[in-house]
Design a protein around this motif. Sequence first.
Motif, PDB file in Angstrom:
ATOM      1  N   THR A  73       2.288  22.235  24.356  1.00 40.25           N
ATOM      2  CA  THR A  73       1.705  21.272  23.617  1.00 40.25           C
ATOM      3  C   THR A  73       1.863  20.790  22.511  1.00 40.25           C
ATOM      4  OG1 THR A  73      -0.536  22.158  24.499  1.00 40.25           O
ATOM      5  CG2 THR A  73      -1.152  20.631  22.167  1.00 40.25           C
ATOM      6  N   ASP A  74       2.640  21.945  21.800  1.00 39.59           N
ATOM      7  CA  ASP A  74       3.770  21.545  20.284  1.00 39.59           C
ATOM      8  C   ASP A  74       4.562  20.902  20.646  1.00 39.59           C
ATOM      9  OD1 ASP A  74       1.943  22.372  18.605  1.00 39.59           O
ATOM     10  OD2 ASP A  74       2.647  24.652  18.993  1.00 39.59           O
ATOM     11  N   LEU A  75       5.950  21.614  21.931  1.00 40.90           N
ATOM     12  CA  LEU A  75       5.969  20.750  22.131  1.00 40.90           C
ATOM     13  C   LEU A  75       6.511  19.081  22.156  1.00 40.90           C
ATOM     14  CD1 LEU A  75      10.086  20.369  23.041  1.00 40.90           C
ATOM     15  CD2 LEU A  75       8.373  21.610  25.175  1.00 40.90           C
ATOM     16  N   LEU A  76       5.029  19.314  23.656  1.00 43.31           N
ATOM     17  CA  LEU A  76       5.272  17.345  23.753  1.00 43.31           C
ATOM     18  C   LEU A  76       4.574  16.456  22.548  1.00 43.31           C
ATOM     19  CD1 LEU A  76       2.760  18.075  27.067  1.00 43.31           C
ATOM     20  CD2 LEU A  76       4.941  17.154  26.912  1.00 43.31           C
ATOM     21  N   GLY A  77       3.633  16.600  21.343  1.00 46.58           N
ATOM     22  CA  GLY A  77       3.357  16.034  20.401  1.00 46.58           C
ATOM     23  C   GLY A  77       4.876  15.996  19.671  1.00 46.58           C
ATOM     24  N   THR A  78       5.837  16.800  19.609  1.00 46.20           N
ATOM     25  CA  THR A  78       6.686  16.818  19.055  1.00 46.20           C
ATOM     26  C   THR A  78       7.811  16.086  19.487  1.00 46.20           C
ATOM     27  OG1 THR A  78       6.554  18.699  17.794  1.00 46.20           O
ATOM     28  CG2 THR A  78       8.954  17.733  17.808  1.00 46.20           C
ATOM     29  N   CYS A  79       7.735  15.313  20.978  1.00 45.90           N
ATOM     30  CA  CYS A  79       8.657  14.878  21.344  1.00 45.90           C
ATOM     31  C   CYS A  79       8.575  13.337  21.495  1.00 45.90           C
ATOM     32  CB  CYS A  79       9.207  15.843  22.816  1.00 45.90           C
ATOM     33  SG  CYS A  79       9.558  17.056  22.969  1.00 45.90           S
ATOM     34  N   LEU A  80       7.116  13.225  21.957  1.00 45.32           N
ATOM     35  CA  LEU A  80       6.365  12.088  22.019  1.00 45.32           C
ATOM     36  C   LEU A  80       6.012  11.080  20.710  1.00 45.32           C
ATOM     37  CD1 LEU A  80       3.327  13.003  24.649  1.00 45.32           C
ATOM     38  CD2 LEU A  80       5.861  11.539  24.886  1.00 45.32           C
ATOM     39  N   ALA A  81       5.690  11.813  19.680  1.00 48.73           N
ATOM     40  CA  ALA A  81       5.525  10.838  18.087  1.00 48.73           C
ATOM     41  C   ALA A  81       6.839  10.587  17.083  1.00 48.73           C
ATOM     42  CB  ALA A  81       4.443  12.144  17.065  1.00 48.73           C
ATOM     43  N   SER A  82       7.816  12.450  16.804  1.00 51.99           N
ATOM     44  CA  SER A  82       8.975  11.877  16.119  1.00 51.99           C
ATOM     45  C   SER A  82       9.926  10.609  16.457  1.00 51.99           C
ATOM     46  CB  SER A  82       9.113  13.636  16.158  1.00 51.99           C
ATOM     47  OG  SER A  82       8.443  14.576  15.595  1.00 51.99           O
ATOM     48  N   PRO A  83       9.547  10.305  17.630  1.00 54.24           N
ATOM     49  CA  PRO A  83      10.716   9.404  18.226  1.00 54.24           C
ATOM     50  C   PRO A  83      10.178   8.087  17.730  1.00 54.24           C
ATOM     51  CG  PRO A  83      10.876  11.005  19.744  1.00 54.24           C
ATOM     52  CD  PRO A  83      10.388  11.705  18.972  1.00 54.24           C
ATOM     53  N   ILE A  84       8.506   8.024  17.224  1.00 53.26           N
ATOM     54  CA  ILE A  84       8.457   6.698  17.186  1.00 53.26           C
ATOM     55  C   ILE A  84       8.576   6.382  15.791  1.00 53.26           C
ATOM     56  CG2 ILE A  84       6.475   5.127  17.010  1.00 53.26           C
ATOM     57  CD1 ILE A  84       5.264   6.535  19.182  1.00 53.26           C
ATOM     58  N   THR A  85       8.690   7.948  14.871  1.00 54.40           N
ATOM     59  CA  THR A  85       8.350   7.518  13.407  1.00 54.40           C
ATOM     60  C   THR A  85      10.048   7.652  12.941  1.00 54.40           C
ATOM     61  OG1 THR A  85       6.960   9.382  13.113  1.00 54.40           O
ATOM     62  CG2 THR A  85       8.004   8.639  11.155  1.00 54.40           C
ATOM     63  N   ILE A  86      11.159   8.259  14.110  1.00 51.93           N
ATOM     64  CA  ILE A  86      12.305   7.569  13.393  1.00 51.93           C
ATOM     65  C   ILE A  86      12.876   6.432  14.055  1.00 51.93           C
ATOM     66  CG2 ILE A  86      14.919   8.321  14.358  1.00 51.93           C
ATOM     67  CD1 ILE A  86      14.321  11.227  14.650  1.00 51.93           C
ATOM     68  N   ALA A  87      12.266   5.533  14.847  1.00 54.86           N
ATOM     69  CA  ALA A  87      12.552   4.374  15.487  1.00 54.86           C
ATOM     70  C   ALA A  87      12.114   3.184  14.400  1.00 54.86           C
ATOM     71  CB  ALA A  87      11.990   4.086  16.526  1.00 54.86           C
ATOM     72  N   ASN A  88      10.920   3.731  13.328  1.00 49.07           N
ATOM     73  CA  ASN A  88      10.415   3.112  12.610  1.00 49.07           C
ATOM     74  C   ASN A  88      10.844   2.966  11.277  1.00 49.07           C
ATOM     75  OD1 ASN A  88       7.785   1.229  11.655  1.00 49.07           O
ATOM     76  ND2 ASN A  88       7.378   3.153  10.076  1.00 49.07           N
ATOM     77  N   TYR A  89      11.763   4.301  10.811  1.00 50.18           N
ATOM     78  CA  TYR A  89      12.369   3.796   9.396  1.00 50.18           C
ATOM     79  C   TYR A  89      13.780   3.292  10.072  1.00 50.18           C
ATOM     80  CZ  TYR A  89      10.489   7.604   7.215  1.00 50.18           C
ATOM     81  OH  TYR A  89       9.266   8.498   6.916  1.00 50.18           O
ATOM     82  N   LEU A  90      14.865   3.506  10.831  1.00 47.66           N
ATOM     83  CA  LEU A  90      15.539   2.259  11.572  1.00 47.66           C
ATOM     84  C   LEU A  90      15.030   0.891  11.662  1.00 47.66           C
ATOM     85  CD1 LEU A  90      17.279   4.351  14.317  1.00 47.66           C
ATOM     86  CD2 LEU A  90      18.226   4.228  11.940  1.00 47.66           C
ATOM     87  N   ASN A  91      13.968   0.230  11.888  1.00 51.09           N
ATOM     88  CA  ASN A  91      13.532  -0.662  12.574  1.00 51.09           C
ATOM     89  C   ASN A  91      12.270  -0.699  11.637  1.00 51.09           C
ATOM     90  OD1 ASN A  91      12.685  -3.477  12.722  1.00 51.09           O
ATOM     91  ND2 ASN A  91      12.682  -3.088  15.076  1.00 51.09           N
ATOM     92  N   PRO A  92      11.518  -1.301  10.559  1.00 53.78           N
ATOM     93  CA  PRO A  92      10.493  -1.443  10.045  1.00 53.78           C
ATOM     94  C   PRO A  92       9.231  -1.936  11.096  1.00 53.78           C
ATOM     95  CG  PRO A  92      11.667  -1.880   8.064  1.00 53.78           C
ATOM     96  CD  PRO A  92      12.681  -1.904  10.009  1.00 53.78           C
ATOM     97  N   ASN A  93       9.315  -3.129  11.641  1.00 52.32           N
ATOM     98  CA  ASN A  93       8.708  -3.730  12.664  1.00 52.32           C
ATOM     99  C   ASN A  93       8.357  -3.078  13.164  1.00 52.32           C
ATOM    100  OD1 ASN A  93       9.732  -6.083  10.644  1.00 52.32           O
ATOM    101  ND2 ASN A  93      11.226  -6.169  11.557  1.00 52.32           N
ATOM    102  N   VAL A  94       8.616  -1.885  13.869  1.00 52.24           N
ATOM    103  CA  VAL A  94       7.953  -1.555  15.013  1.00 52.24           C
ATOM    104  C   VAL A  94       6.851  -1.014  14.916  1.00 52.24           C
ATOM    105  CG1 VAL A  94       8.264   0.835  16.393  1.00 52.24           C
ATOM    106  CG2 VAL A  94      10.796  -0.166  15.128  1.00 52.24           C
ATOM    107  N   LEU A  95       6.181  -0.416  13.805  1.00 60.09           N
ATOM    108  CA  LEU A  95       4.427   0.180  13.430  1.00 60.09           C
ATOM    109  C   LEU A  95       4.031  -1.500  13.471  1.00 60.09           C
ATOM    110  CD1 LEU A  95       4.752   3.429  11.772  1.00 60.09           C
ATOM    111  CD2 LEU A  95       4.493   2.619  14.319  1.00 60.09           C
ATOM    112  N   LEU A  96       4.362  -2.290  13.669  1.00 56.85           N
ATOM    113  CA  LEU A  96       3.608  -3.934  13.362  1.00 56.85           C
ATOM    114  C   LEU A  96       3.370  -4.336  14.073  1.00 56.85           C
ATOM    115  CD1 LEU A  96       6.189  -5.653  11.007  1.00 56.85           C
ATOM    116  CD2 LEU A  96       3.858  -4.781  10.189  1.00 56.85           C
ATOM    117  N   ASP A  97       3.561  -3.331  15.553  1.00 56.60           N
ATOM    118  CA  ASP A  97       3.196  -3.811  17.182  1.00 56.60           C
ATOM    119  C   ASP A  97       2.021  -3.388  17.333  1.00 56.60           C
ATOM    120  OD1 ASP A  97       2.231  -4.326  19.573  1.00 56.60           O
ATOM    121  OD2 ASP A  97       4.407  -4.306  20.428  1.00 56.60           O
TER     122      ASP A  97
END
Length: 386
Positions: A73-97
């Motif tokens: 469960t911890d591994l899945l949570g890390t692999c699914l949630a962290s890439p979205i956060t990293i992508a949002n740091y690179l492109n602030p428009n990611v979470l605007l969707d």
Amino acid sequence: MESSNSTHGPYSINETTTQNSQTDRVEKSINLPIFMFAGGAVGNLIAIIVLSVSRQQRKSSAFYTLVCGLAVTDLLGTCLASPITIANYLNPNVLLDQHVCEFQSFLLLFFGLTGLSIICTMAAERYLAICCPYTYQRWGVDRRFAQKLLLFIYISHIFFCCLPMMGMANSKLQPSETWCFIDWRKHDPVSTTYSVLYSVVSLLLILGTILLNLAVCGALLMMRQRVVQLPVTRGSVRERWRALSSAAETQMIAVLVMTSVVVLACSAPLVVRVFANCFSDEKNFKADLAAIRIASVNPILDPWIYILLRKSLFRRFLGLSRRGSSSRSSSPPLTQTTLFTTSIVKDSSVFTQLMCNASIITQLPATVTFTPRDTERASSRLDSAE
């Protein structure tokens, strides 16, 4: 032409400087989510490998299955949630969707609640194994039983955490613009009901885990008192061997207590912030951000508990602690008989003695049976000593 060039030149320099400073800030801020992603993924992978190389009879225990479920469960949570956060740091428009925002909110809700549920289930399994062994055996708590519990937890939590996407609550980009969560400041009855319900369920799981762990620790203390009060006779050898069989349960409790402390410490701040935002108009965005960051540390710390509390490392640590305590004691040398009995009866650290006789997290919690050969071997030791 000269005037236009003179005005355009400084503007270009200022714009370039601003862009460079923004790039530096992004690079500095993105280091934290990348580090957390790498730490959580690598740590949980190592923990799963460590758990996978255990003996086959240990893998059949319910506690082992629940520990593996928490690591996955911890591994899945890390692999699914962290890439979205990293992508949002690179492109602030990611979470605007809105769809991406709702998905990240679902991940934070689901994995936070699932971790608490698995920890509470582990505490309940230990409580039944130690305090209610007859019920434990009658219900047939084994690997398959634990797998069914994990499946039930996943299905029920997926449905519960999908309710915001079904219209019961709204997912919103938080003021820091780095993460999405339910709109806990929207004071309409439906949204408030879901926020309070999520907080109450999380709080009940936290309280249940604490109470079950206290009950189990109390049962182990009572077990220690029974061992101390046993008379030192030849007929009590079998009873002492049975007392030593509780080492598996004691070592499981060591892992359970450490994991519970980490999970509860990481989850409690977010639960407190949900309550505070539901019932208070005071806004504290820094506290909200700190709470979600603390919750994100949980998948990084959990696997190292399974790794560091393995049999080999744990027994070495206990051996060093016993060696240090024995060097400080000035008692005369003991005979072979007292080495067998007094180390259990008179040593104040009886839990340390129990922990040294079985593996940490992978022994079966069922009643241990002893063969006549074990009893004869123990009796022969007493005869030779006498």
